[in-house]
Design an enzyme around this catalytic site. Sequence first.
Site, PDB file in Angstrom:
ATOM      1  CE  LYS A 150      -2.272  -0.906   3.912  1.00 54.69           C
ATOM      2  NZ  LYS A 150      -1.546  -2.075   4.355  1.00 54.69           N
ATOM      3  NE  ARG A 168       2.378  -4.347  11.444  1.00 53.71           N
ATOM      4  CZ  ARG A 168       3.539  -4.040  10.691  1.00 53.71           C
ATOM      5  NH1 ARG A 168       4.617  -4.592  11.256  1.00 53.71           N
ATOM      6  NH2 ARG A 168       3.272  -3.461   9.804  1.00 53.71           N
ATOM      7  NE  ARG A 181       7.723  -3.278   5.917  1.00 53.66           N
ATOM      8  CZ  ARG A 181       6.217  -2.941   5.928  1.00 53.66           C
ATOM      9  NH1 ARG A 181       5.980  -2.944   4.837  1.00 53.66           N
ATOM     10  NH2 ARG A 181       5.900  -2.705   7.033  1.00 53.66           N
ATOM     11  NE  ARG A 224       6.230   0.040  10.300  1.00 53.28           N
ATOM     12  CZ  ARG A 224       5.141   0.131   9.974  1.00 53.28           C
ATOM     13  NH1 ARG A 224       5.170   0.529   8.619  1.00 53.28           N
ATOM     14  NH2 ARG A 224       4.142  -0.546  10.489  1.00 53.28           N
ATOM     15  NE  ARG A 254      -3.893  -1.015  10.475  1.00 57.42           N
ATOM     16  CZ  ARG A 254      -2.969  -0.367   9.829  1.00 57.42           C
ATOM     17  NH1 ARG A 254      -3.016   0.775   9.477  1.00 57.42           N
ATOM     18  NH2 ARG A 254      -1.986  -1.388   9.617  1.00 57.42           N
TER      19      ARG A 254
HETATM   20  P1  AMP Z   1       0.993   0.740   9.298  1.00 54.82           P
HETATM   21  O1  AMP Z   1       2.083   1.900   9.183  1.00 54.82           O
HETATM   22  O2  AMP Z   1      -0.108   1.196   8.611  1.00 54.82           O
HETATM   23  O3  AMP Z   1       1.293  -0.530   9.225  1.00 54.82           O
HETATM   24  O4  AMP Z   1       0.622   1.031  10.873  1.00 54.82           O
HETATM   25  C1  AMP Z   1       1.503   0.663  11.954  1.00 54.82           C
HETATM   26  C2  AMP Z   1       0.696   0.469  13.418  1.00 54.82           C
HETATM   27  O5  AMP Z   1       0.183   1.674  13.580  1.00 54.82           O
HETATM   28  C3  AMP Z   1      -0.490  -0.635  13.219  1.00 54.82           C
HETATM   29  O6  AMP Z   1      -0.211  -1.910  13.531  1.00 54.82           O
HETATM   30  C4  AMP Z   1      -1.345  -0.040  14.187  1.00 54.82           C
HETATM   31  O7  AMP Z   1      -0.810  -0.362  15.423  1.00 54.82           O
HETATM   32  C5  AMP Z   1      -1.376   1.445  14.177  1.00 54.82           C
HETATM   33  N1  AMP Z   1      -2.455   1.922  13.236  1.00 54.82           N
HETATM   34  C6  AMP Z   1      -2.102   2.498  11.832  1.00 54.82           C
HETATM   35  N2  AMP Z   1      -3.205   2.802  11.514  1.00 54.82           N
HETATM   36  C7  AMP Z   1      -4.396   2.304  12.410  1.00 54.82           C
HETATM   37  C8  AMP Z   1      -5.759   2.450  12.386  1.00 54.82           C
HETATM   38  N3  AMP Z   1      -6.144   3.012  11.231  1.00 54.82           N
HETATM   39  N4  AMP Z   1      -6.425   1.963  13.431  1.00 54.82           N
HETATM   40  C9  AMP Z   1      -5.966   1.532  14.343  1.00 54.82           C
HETATM   41  N5  AMP Z   1      -4.531   1.457  14.528  1.00 54.82           N
HETATM   42  C10 AMP Z   1      -3.770   1.916  13.473  1.00 54.82           C
END
Ligand code: AMP
Length: 218
Positions: A13, A172, A127, A161, A88
């Site tokens: 994404k 996740r 990554r 990360r 989400r």
């Molecule tokens: P990402 O960078 O999109 O993989 O997000 C990293 C982490 O941020 C996720 O595993 C969640 O803990 C938190 N997070 C990001 N976006 C959301 C969302 N829309 N709702 C809840 N938690 C989120």
Amino acid sequence: MKLILLGPPGAGKGTQAERLYERHKLVQLSTGEMLRAERDAGTELGEAADRVMAAGQLVSDEIVIGIIAKRIEAPDCKAGFVLDGFPRTVNQAIALDDVLAKKAAKIDGVIEFVVDEAVLVERISGRFACAKCKAGYHDKFKQPKTAGVCDVCGSTDFTRRKDDNAETVKARLKAYREQTAPILPYYKKRGLLHPVDGMADPDTVTKDIEAALSRIKV
Ligand code: AMP
């Protein structure tokens, strides 16, 4: 145009959101990036979110909806945006529609990244990124041309990360299956869902997204 990129972590994404900005100037709105920025700034919200993120769980709907509702008010979002990592949960999807409806706006399309979960752990846990310009790399699939030197800016500092480790990735993916995948029917029944093969190489995915965009009426 207002788009959502929907798919599990590691589906590609972020890469495609960057390309949508380059090609169409659609601003990338990544809630993950926003939460990491809060954490790095040491805010109370960032510290609370960090614990949840490190465990691979979802931050509360209230927090992320608040962040997005504020962000889409910014002038750079007027011409359109791409949501990457939001919504989400079904609650977040409903709240997003409410926020947009108040501005007489709506989501125009949802790109679903269809991927094989089995390969995602390997994709994500390898990554890393340049600490300076954020260019993305991978231990197996995309090493810098000169080991230890960023191809884009020449920096020798790299970061990973902390939620990109195998154990957290599994949590996740579980959160995606249980809390995020139920959003798909919400958009499907409104004819907004456009599936693309997220297992294809990034250029093919970009082409498939472009084809989907040509079918989306704004
Ligand atoms: P990402 O960078 O999109 O993989 O997000 C990293 C982490 O941020 C996720 O595993 C969640 O803990 C938190 N997070 C990001 N976006 C959301 C969302 N829309 N709702 C809840 N938690 C989120």
